[in-house]
Design a protein around this motif. Structure first.
Motif, PDB file in Angstrom:
ATOM      1  N   ALA A 228       0.827  -1.206   0.000  1.00 20.67           N
ATOM      2  CA  ALA A 228       0.000   0.000   0.000  1.00 20.67           C
ATOM      3  C   ALA A 228       0.862   1.258   0.000  1.00 20.67           C
ATOM      4  N   GLN A 243      -1.746   0.362  -6.042  1.00 19.06           N
ATOM      5  CA  GLN A 243      -2.940   1.097  -5.586  1.00 19.06           C
ATOM      6  C   GLN A 243      -2.965   2.496  -6.180  1.00 19.06           C
ATOM      7  N   LYS A 248      -7.274  -0.596  -7.074  1.00 17.99           N
ATOM      8  CA  LYS A 248      -7.868  -0.383  -5.751  1.00 17.99           C
ATOM      9  C   LYS A 248      -7.701  -1.646  -4.883  1.00 17.99           C
ATOM     10  N   ASP A 249      -7.355  -1.465  -3.632  1.00 23.06           N
ATOM     11  CA  ASP A 249      -7.230  -2.574  -2.672  1.00 23.06           C
ATOM     12  C   ASP A 249      -6.075  -3.543  -2.959  1.00 23.06           C
ATOM     13  N   ASN A 251      -2.956  -4.983  -2.266  1.00 24.79           N
ATOM     14  CA  ASN A 251      -2.005  -4.874  -1.157  1.00 24.79           C
ATOM     15  C   ASN A 251      -1.522  -6.286  -0.798  1.00 24.79           C
TER      16      ASN A 251
END
Ligand code: ASP
Length: 330
Positions: A228, A243, A248-249, A251
């Protein structure tokens, strides 16, 4: 009453004697400790094992520690071998996040990751990087997306077998890009990155412990990191996070842990854990790990109970991701 008390006292004394016996004799002089690594030599898991073994050796009275690369089938061959090994502390297993992905990815496993092992502790957390072959026309992530889009069905994505970290990262990458790539499985990331450098495959997602030096030497193209937050390691600090690039998301961090076959005496596991804890505080070990982008595990996971609790949570977490991706192996 008196007799019962006496028997209990004798039993307690005997238990204490056995404990201190196990404590003081492990590892016995002249006995070799084997650490099974379920991936090829020269890859990231192997590197962590060899680095840790070198440091732990000193904590265990200069014991001889050898690495057994029992590779293949996305780490399940080596993990199975460790599950079946003698539970006397002379065979250990060092592996990564696969302990939490294979229970979902494989419909059938000849071992149970939670029941067939003693947990000694988590070692480190390692970010991953998305890298490409030197001749790939894409120079940054936007161009990778574009190139992958234009080459639907033709892109080769290397991995270290079903259940490996690179496989997990690849699954998430394909799902995010809504693109089906051709997986090219290897028995570990060392041959995968060798083929990438030789332009035999297009893309690979792998731990920084394997990719940092190749990125620094410009032997591969680096596009992004999977964590992240951006990294601070000199060769990796300019890489954007997936990201920040719109995935998105996304990680993913790969952790490594040390295990012993189920039934290994608690005193021995404790001794291994203590040796490991000392190694993880060794400034030289920390420096070597940090140079490759790895971070030493937090204290709450460098112990048997914390390690197992963490793996249970990871099985639940990755189970959802894998089920959503709908990939299974038989
Ligand atoms: N890093 C590899 C993986 O993708 C395995 C290895 O350590 O060779 O899981």
């Amino acid at each position: 009453m008196k007799t019962i008390f006496k028997i209990a006292t004798v039993a307690l004394a005997a238990t204490a004697a056995i404990s201190s016996y196990a404590d003081s004799t492990y590892p016995a002089a002249g006995k070799t400790i084997t650490i099974i690594v379920p991936f090829t030599a020269g890859g990231p898991t192997d590197k962590v094992a060899r680095d840790l073994a070198e440091s732990m050796r000193k904590q265990l009275g200069n014991a001889t520690i050898v690495i057994d690369n029992a590779d293949g089938a996305g780490s399940t061959i080596g993990i199975g071998k460790a599950a079946r090994a003698r539970n006397d502390g002379y065979t250990l297993l060092l592996t990564h996040i696969a302990m939490s992905t294979i229970p979902t990815l494989y419909r059938k496993l000849p071992f149970n990751v939670l029941n067939d092992f003693e947990y000694a502790g988590i070692i480190n957390d390692v970010p991953m990087t998305l890298i490409g072959r030197p001749t790939l026309p894409a120079k940054n992530f936007a161009e990778v997306k574009d190139w992958v889009g234009k080459n639907q069905g033709k892109v080769n994505l290397a991995n270290a077998g079903i259940g490996s970290a690179s496989h997990l990262c690849g699954l998430m990458f394909q799902a995010a890009l809504q693109n089906d790539m051709t997986p090219v499985p290897y028995k570990g990331a060392a041959p995968a990155i060798a083929d990438l450098m030789g332009n035999q495959v297009d893309l690979l997602c792998d731990q920084t412990t394997n990719t940092t030096s190749q990125i620094a030497a410009k032997k591969v193209q680096a596009y992004a990191v999977t964590t992240a937050k951006p990294l601070t390691t000199p060769a990796l600090k300019d890489l954007p996070t997936l990201q920040s690039l719109g995935l998105k998301d996304f990680n993913v961090t790969i952790w490594h842990g040390l295990y012993a076959p189920k039934g290994t005496p608690a005193e021995v596991v404790q001794k291994i854990n203590e040796a490991m804890k000392t190694s993880l505080k060794d400034p030289e070990f920390i420096k070597r790990q940090e140079a490759l982008g790895a971070v030493i595990a937090t204290d709450d996971r460098i112990n048997p109970a914390g390690h197992k609790k963490f793996v249970e949570a990871e099985i639940a977490k990755w189970g959802k991701v894998i089920k959503a991706a709908g990939t299974y192996a038989d």
